[in-house]
Design a protein around this motif. Structure first.
Motif, PDB file in Angstrom:
ATOM      1  N   SER A   1      74.163  23.399  46.118  1.00 21.77           N
ATOM      2  CA  SER A   1      72.876  24.081  46.163  1.00 21.77           C
ATOM      3  C   SER A   1      72.730  24.770  47.520  1.00 21.77           C
TER       4      SER A   1
ATOM      5  N   GLY B   1      66.498  26.411  47.920  1.00 16.65           N
ATOM      6  CA  GLY B   1      65.680  25.536  47.102  1.00 16.65           C
ATOM      7  C   GLY B   1      64.443  25.032  47.829  1.00 16.65           C
TER       8      GLY B   1
ATOM      9  N   GLU C   1      66.139  25.275  43.654  1.00 22.31           N
ATOM     10  CA  GLU C   1      65.222  24.129  43.646  1.00 22.31           C
ATOM     11  C   GLU C   1      65.424  23.298  42.383  1.00 22.31           C
ATOM     12  N   ALA C   2      65.720  23.953  41.275  1.00 22.89           N
ATOM     13  CA  ALA C   2      65.983  23.225  40.032  1.00 22.89           C
ATOM     14  C   ALA C   2      67.262  22.389  40.139  1.00 22.89           C
ATOM     15  N   CYS C   3      68.274  22.922  40.829  1.00 22.76           N
ATOM     16  CA  CYS C   3      69.506  22.145  41.050  1.00 22.76           C
ATOM     17  C   CYS C   3      69.211  20.881  41.850  1.00 22.76           C
ATOM     18  N   ASP C   4      68.356  21.006  42.858  1.00 23.72           N
ATOM     19  CA  ASP C   4      67.984  19.846  43.671  1.00 23.72           C
ATOM     20  C   ASP C   4      67.220  18.829  42.832  1.00 23.72           C
ATOM     21  N   ARG C   5      66.276  19.316  42.032  1.00 21.70           N
ATOM     22  CA  ARG C   5      65.481  18.419  41.191  1.00 21.70           C
ATOM     23  C   ARG C   5      66.354  17.766  40.115  1.00 21.70           C
TER      24      ARG C   5
ATOM     25  N   ALA D   1      67.976  14.808  41.648  1.00 23.80           N
ATOM     26  CA  ALA D   1      67.018  13.732  41.872  1.00 23.80           C
ATOM     27  C   ALA D   1      66.661  13.017  40.575  1.00 23.80           C
ATOM     28  N   ASP D   2      66.379  13.781  39.524  1.00 26.60           N
ATOM     29  CA  ASP D   2      65.921  13.175  38.273  1.00 26.60           C
ATOM     30  C   ASP D   2      67.061  12.528  37.485  1.00 26.60           C
TER      31      ASP D   2
ATOM     32  N   SER E   1      72.702  16.486  45.696  1.00 26.75           N
ATOM     33  CA  SER E   1      72.656  17.942  45.842  1.00 26.75           C
ATOM     34  C   SER E   1      73.131  18.285  47.245  1.00 26.75           C
TER      35      SER E   1
END
Length: 314
Positions: free
Chosen positions: A157, A161, A175-179, A182-183, A197
């Protein structure tokens, strides 16, 4: 401790960060499946690079490499890649690096244009291979890693993000890659599978090098002054793959210079890579304040909580 016997997949490894990561994994002794749209490179590509070239370099460094032609915009190609690895490696996969990206040229061509003046196709160009595909690869990897009760997944990433960089579609995707990391990490934790990430700093890829050779922008050149090589992220991933306490990092954003400091890593040319948290690094990116850089020591850094404020939505 080497990575001999470890089975890895690095997507988008014909050049750039993917190639650098694969080379370092190969040097550490891993068996690596590398992917790209063609085995021999695209005709007329001014930058060049091919899976066969990367594979030969990996083999010369002591690794074992299996180049796989895979279009990451095609679901069937992605499914076939993981089925092949599962079959050939007796159901084993230790590391997945989600790096494939298809938007470098499109971002360059539309740089400086507001989102409403860019073609609507920019969304899919940036976030199909660069985001949706990462999720698909992660799903396939999890189906192998969860039963074996170990594994590491890395999304490549960037700081895009956190706050605006390049264009709207780019920032949303990163930012979606980071989330995603996490999720997914929440659900993978009980299976001892880690997901992180990775944020490299400015990287001197082949594309960046070509752009800087003809660029007249001092700001652009200043940004990449002291940039890390394409292999430094690979050194960081090797260190993460060897870390027996990797689960403590699962779900987090990890910056390559910070990992360099933690694991005592230097770039391939022996340099210590500066962190974007360093005050002197931040001031050095601006031609108006660059003169201050040499007077401030490296240990004066923004704390993570302050760094993260730039991304606050409240």
């Amino acid at each position: 401790m080497s990575l001999t016997g470890r089975i890895c997949i690095v997507t988008g490894a014909s050049r750039g960060l993917g190639k650098g990561i694969a080379l370092q994994l190969g040097e550490a002794g891993a068996t690596i499946y590398i992917t790209g749209r063609t085995l021999t490179g695209r005709p007329g590509d001014p930058i060049g690079g091919s899976l066969t070239t990367t594979a030969n370099e990996i083999e010369s460094r002591g690794g074992k490499c299996i180049p796989v032609q895979c279009d990451h915009s095609k679901d069937e190609d992605v499914a076939a890649l993981f089925e092949r690895v599962k079959t050939e490696q007796n159901g084993r996969l230790d590391l997945l690096v989600n790096n494939a990206y298809a938007a470098v040229n499109a971002i360059s061509e539309n740089l400086g244009k507001p989102f409403w003046e860019q073609p609507l196709s920019i969304w899919d160009t940036v976030n199909n291979v660069g985001l949706r595909n990462h999720y698909m690869c992660t799903v396939h990897a999890a189906k192998i890693m969860v039963p074996q009760k170990h594994g590491l997944i890395v999304n490549v990433s960037s700081a895009g993000g956190l706050s605006y960089l390049f264009n709207v579609a780019y920032g949303i995707g990163k930012e979606a890659c980071d989330r995603m990391a996490a999720d997914c990490a929440v659900e993978l934790r009980k299976h001892n599978v880690a997901f992180v990430s990775l944020w490299p700093g400015p990287v001197m890829t082949e594309h960046v090098d070509q752009v800087l050779q003809t660029s007249k922008s001092e700001k652009q050149k200043q940004l990449f002054d002291g940039a890390e090589s394409v292999e430094f992220a690979g050194k960081c991933i090797v260190a993460l793959a060897k870390d027996t306490n990797i689960m403590s990092k699962s779900g987090r954003i990890l910056m390559t210079p910070e990992l360099g400091l933690e694991y005592n890593l230097r770039d391939v040319d022996g340099r210590v890579i500066n962190s974007m948290r360093q005050i002197n690094w931040i001031l050095g990116r601006n031609p108006n304040t660059a003169w201050v850089q040499k007077w401030l020591p490296n240990f004066i850094r923004l704390p993570f909580w302050m760094f993260a404020l730039r991304g606050s939505k409240f």
